[in-house]
Design a protein around this motif. Structure first.
Motif, PDB file in Angstrom:
ATOM      1  N   ALA A  78       0.848  -1.194   0.000  1.00 15.59           N
ATOM      2  CA  ALA A  78       0.000   0.000   0.000  1.00 15.59           C
ATOM      3  C   ALA A  78       0.880   1.238   0.000  1.00 15.59           C
ATOM      4  N   ASP A  79       0.281   2.345  -0.370  1.00 16.02           N
ATOM      5  CA  ASP A  79       1.019   3.603  -0.445  1.00 16.02           C
ATOM      6  C   ASP A  79       1.602   3.958   0.936  1.00 16.02           C
ATOM      7  N   GLY A  80       2.878   4.286   0.942  1.00 18.65           N
ATOM      8  CA  GLY A  80       3.544   4.674   2.177  1.00 18.65           C
ATOM      9  C   GLY A  80       4.139   3.534   2.968  1.00 18.65           C
ATOM     10  N   ASP A  81       3.952   2.286   2.502  1.00 19.82           N
ATOM     11  CA  ASP A  81       4.497   1.134   3.228  1.00 19.82           C
ATOM     12  C   ASP A  81       6.026   1.163   3.229  1.00 19.82           C
ATOM     13  N   GLU A  82       6.607   0.799   4.379  1.00 17.68           N
ATOM     14  CA  GLU A  82       8.025   0.461   4.447  1.00 17.68           C
ATOM     15  C   GLU A  82       8.098  -1.053   4.513  1.00 17.68           C
ATOM     16  N   VAL A  83       8.652  -1.656   3.473  1.00 19.91           N
ATOM     17  CA  VAL A  83       8.620  -3.109   3.312  1.00 19.91           C
ATOM     18  C   VAL A  83      10.023  -3.651   3.522  1.00 19.91           C
ATOM     19  N   GLU A  84      10.187  -4.364   4.626  1.00 24.60           N
ATOM     20  CA  GLU A  84      11.513  -4.882   5.002  1.00 24.60           C
ATOM     21  C   GLU A  84      11.629  -6.351   4.623  1.00 24.60           C
ATOM     22  N   ALA A  85      12.725  -6.703   3.970  1.00 23.17           N
ATOM     23  CA  ALA A  85      12.958  -8.094   3.567  1.00 23.17           C
ATOM     24  C   ALA A  85      13.190  -8.980   4.786  1.00 23.17           C
ATOM     25  N   VAL A  86      12.625 -10.187   4.737  1.00 23.23           N
ATOM     26  CA  VAL A  86      12.865 -11.197   5.770  1.00 23.23           C
ATOM     27  C   VAL A  86      13.588 -12.367   5.111  1.00 23.23           C
ATOM     28  N   PRO A  87      14.915 -12.464   5.268  1.00 18.87           N
ATOM     29  CA  PRO A  87      15.664 -13.562   4.646  1.00 18.87           C
ATOM     30  C   PRO A  87      15.343 -14.902   5.303  1.00 18.87           C
ATOM     31  N   LEU A  88      15.487 -15.956   4.529  1.00 15.35           N
ATOM     32  CA  LEU A  88      15.246 -17.299   5.048  1.00 15.35           C
ATOM     33  C   LEU A  88      16.140 -17.606   6.235  1.00 15.35           C
ATOM     34  N   THR A  89      17.361 -17.082   6.222  1.00 15.22           N
ATOM     35  CA  THR A  89      18.333 -17.424   7.268  1.00 15.22           C
ATOM     36  C   THR A  89      18.180 -16.595   8.542  1.00 15.22           C
ATOM     37  N   SER A  90      17.272 -15.597   8.529  1.00 13.64           N
ATOM     38  CA  SER A  90      17.033 -14.813   9.740  1.00 13.64           C
ATOM     39  C   SER A  90      16.202 -15.620  10.728  1.00 13.64           C
ATOM     40  N   GLU A  91      16.116 -15.130  11.961  1.00 15.50           N
ATOM     41  CA  GLU A  91      15.317 -15.839  12.961  1.00 15.50           C
ATOM     42  C   GLU A  91      13.856 -15.942  12.525  1.00 15.50           C
ATOM     43  N   ASP A  92      13.303 -14.833  12.021  1.00 13.93           N
ATOM     44  CA  ASP A  92      11.923 -14.879  11.540  1.00 13.93           C
ATOM     45  C   ASP A  92      11.792 -15.812  10.344  1.00 13.93           C
TER      46      ASP A  92
END
Length: 659
Positions: A53-67
């Motif tokens: 959506a407009d104004g979203d800050e979209v942060e990548a979640v890598p497979l190797t991260s805890e999440d």
């Protein structure tokens, strides 16, 4: 179509502003990068299919991260549940959250799963993984979810718990709060619905992105962790980003199993937990008793050098003491039930030593000249742990704390915390642990007593003491107990596992509750600062940690038998008995194997017992007044004069080195 402006965050540094068309998904922002498995938007995890959506800050979640690993493992749990229901259509679904290094899923089935069942389920999972099914999220109403999942009684219960405080962590993986969602597993070739589950998500885009998994074991588990509920069957599994990582993890588990202190405790005849005594209540055998005594003796010596004074307190007390300390309010569930004595007076086995130490402090008037007062005790305590969490010596019901309580003025607090942490780390190093980091637990703003000023001062003082050690400092926001902040020493063992060891805690609560006072230099009455300090945590747990750290091959100073004398023949026994007598005169623990076994069998026996040194003698040795000196790694020196051999053992013990 209108445009939307978004900010793409690939890591904490790289930020890109981009204008995209409406309907663009988070996955499209990352250009199909297969290492990215989800996105974080406004603090919430989203599937890659999420339309930005407009104004979203979209942060990548890598497979190797805890999440990313949690998403991988939760997706694997769904694949496992689908496999179970394909093979066992009558199975009812419980919950399936990710856990450390893996996942589990609970099922209501007619009979427990067998090892053969697990093999079949894993094979079916591999088939599902290769199908490349899409995980597809859709929002549903409560009523629609109930209609779709009418055949799943446990899911219906979770729907009723949506957003409820009574929903445990596993339930929250399913329902969370707010809107209710179902994830469909869709055949990517035909679009056919293959399976569905109530779930908050997010998930991987496809089952093909689960590259490496293995089912580990099954066990019984009560629904939602309550013994009042039905017992279900739980299957545990693990999943990793690559086959190499899975292989490394399985090798790590195999090594950890070899080092299991319960297994080694039996093999080396160190301790046991007899059923006749009860779960979580250990007895130490003679060899284990030697190790424990040496551990305690060295600790006692070092504490005396640091100005601690030893005290002793009883194992039980009137309940009123724990009412005064607050333990009956906060820890009653973890205490053994009271004993009715003295015309109805309740007595309790003590779960803590600190209230009794306060009585020692308060037994007479105290002057500022006596402070800091450092009281230390090897105090045995009893806590009623649930049977499901009792684990050998590391989670016991009766154990001995190396417990210290330090009473000082506020002006002395900084120096005392600094010196205490230095002492703790150095003593742990003496026992062979070298790899540490520190954790600082701070105030829970919803649950604390005392003034903000006191909390701020104590927390900052602990932080400065931690930073002086030059170790990594990890913050634990809100993790402190209600009465004060805490530093925990986290130690990594020989195979990289982390154990919480020592804790140092500032307490504003007990001095107030017990009205502890000292007379200051101007004659006024002042409240002391109280510092709780457990160095090992408990003798039993530390024993277990060292046993696993060394894999039973203790350094010579801790080994129950430091050298075994092995005669080549019966004629050489008296000669080696004289050698042992010389060594014992120096306080060394040396025995002679005078059994009828052949020499090679005696060597194998000493190796199995993980004895640091073997002293071998035959005719030539006797004639030369020497011995053959064999090390634990199999290397050997021949023709070593007796006095030199004794001196080498003594030096290894004195230097506390591993051999």
């Amino acid at each position: 179509m209108s445009d939307v402006r978004v900010i793409i965050i690939r890591d904490s540094v790289e930020r890109e502003e981009r204008v995209v068309t409406t309907g663009t998904t988070a996955g499209e922002l990352f250009d199909g990068d297969r290492s990215i498995v989800a996105a974080r938007v406004a603090g919430a995890l989203k599937d890659l299919a999420y339309p930005v959506a407009d104004g979203d800050e979209v942060e990548a979640v890598p497979l190797t991260s805890e999440d990313g690993l949690n998403i991988l493992r939760h997706s694997a749990a769904h694949v496992m549940a689908q496999a179970v229901q394909e093979l066992f259509p009558s199975a009812k679904l419980g919950i399936g959250p990710p856990i450390k290094d893996g996942f589990y899923y609970d099922f209501d089935v007619e009979t427990p799963f067998t090892p053969e069942d697990l093999k079949s389920i894993e094979k079916k999972m591999q088939e599902i993984q290769k199908r490349g099914q899409r995980f597809s999220r859709r929002v549903v109403s409560d009523d629609a979810a109930r209609e779709e999942l009418a055949a799943e009684p446990y899911k219906l219960e979770l729907i009723g718990l949506k957003g409820s405080a009574s929903a445990d962590d596993g339930a929250n993986v399913e329902v969370g709060a707010g809107e209710l969602t179902i994830y469909d597993n869709i055949d990517s070739r035909t679009g056919e619905l293959c399976w569905k589950d109530l779930c908050r998500g997010p998930h991987l885009p496809s089952t093909r992105l689960i590259p490496a998994f293995k089912l580990m074991r099954s066990a019984a588990a009560y629904w939602r962790g309550s013994e009042k509920n039905k017992q279900l069957q739980r299957i545990y599994g693990t999943a990793w980003p690559s086959k190499d990582e899975l292989k490394a993890y399985l090798e790590f588990l195999a090594e950890a199993e070899k080092r299991d202190h319960r297994k080694l405790g039996s093999e080396l005849d160190l301790f046991s937990i007899p059923e006749e005594i009860g779960s979580g209540l250990a007895v130490f055998h003679p060899r284990g008793g030697v190790i424990r005594r040496v551990m305690e003796d060295y600790s006692r010596k070092r504490h005396e050098q640091e100005g601690y004074e030893f005290v002793y307190t009883p194992h039980a007390t009137k309940g009123a003491l724990f009412e005064k300390s607050g333990h009956l309010d906060w820890y009653a569930d973890g205490m053994y039930p009271p004993m009715q004595l003295d015309e109805g007076t309740d007595y309790y086995l003590k779960p803590m030593n600190c209230p009794m130490h306060n009585l020692i402090f308060d037994a007479r008037g105290r002057s500022y000249r006596e402070l800091p007062l450092r009281l230390f005790e090897f105090g045995t305590v009893y806590r009623y742990e649930k049977s499901g969490v009792v684990h050998g010596l590391t989670r016991a019901r009766g154990f001995t704390q190396d417990d210290a309580h330090i009473y000082c003025t506020k002006e002395q607090m900084a120096d005392e915390l600094d010196s205490t942490l230095t002492f703790v780390l150095n003593l742990l190093r003496d026992y062979g642990l070298e790899d540490f980091y520190l954790e600082l637990s701070t105030k829970d703003p919803e649950k604390f007593i005392g003034s903000d000023e006191n909390w701020d001062e104590a927390t900052e003082t602990l932080r400065k003491a931690a930073e002086k050690q030059g170790l990594e400092l990890v913050m634990d926001p809100g993790g402190a107990a209600f009465y004060g902040p805490k530093i925990s020493v986290q130690a990594r063992d020989a195979i990289g596992r982390t154990w919480q060891m020592s804790t140092i805690q500032v307490d504003f609560n007990l001095p107030e509750r017990f009205n502890l006072e000292y007379t200051s230099g101007d004659g006024s009455k002042q409240r002391p600062v109280m510092i709780h300090r457990a160095l090992f945590g408990s003798i039993e747990r530390f024993f277990a940690v060292l046993l696993e750290h060394y894999a039973g091959a203790f350094p010579a100073w801790l080994a129950p038998v430091q050298a075994t004398c092995i005669p080549i023949g019966d004629a050489h026994v008296p000669y080696l008995q004289e050698f042992a007598a010389k060594a014992k005169a120096l306080g060394l623990r040396v025995d002679v194997d005078a059994s009828s076994d052949r020499m090679q069998k005696k060597i194998r026996n000493a190796q199995k017992a993980k004895v640091p040194f073997m002293i071998i003698a035959g005719d030539e040795d006797m004639e030369a007044g020497a011995v053959s000196f064999r090390y634990r790694d199999g290397t050997q020196k021949n023709g070593v004069p007796v006095d030199e051999a004794v001196a080498e053992i003594a030096k290894a013990v004195e230097d506390r080195v591993q051999v």
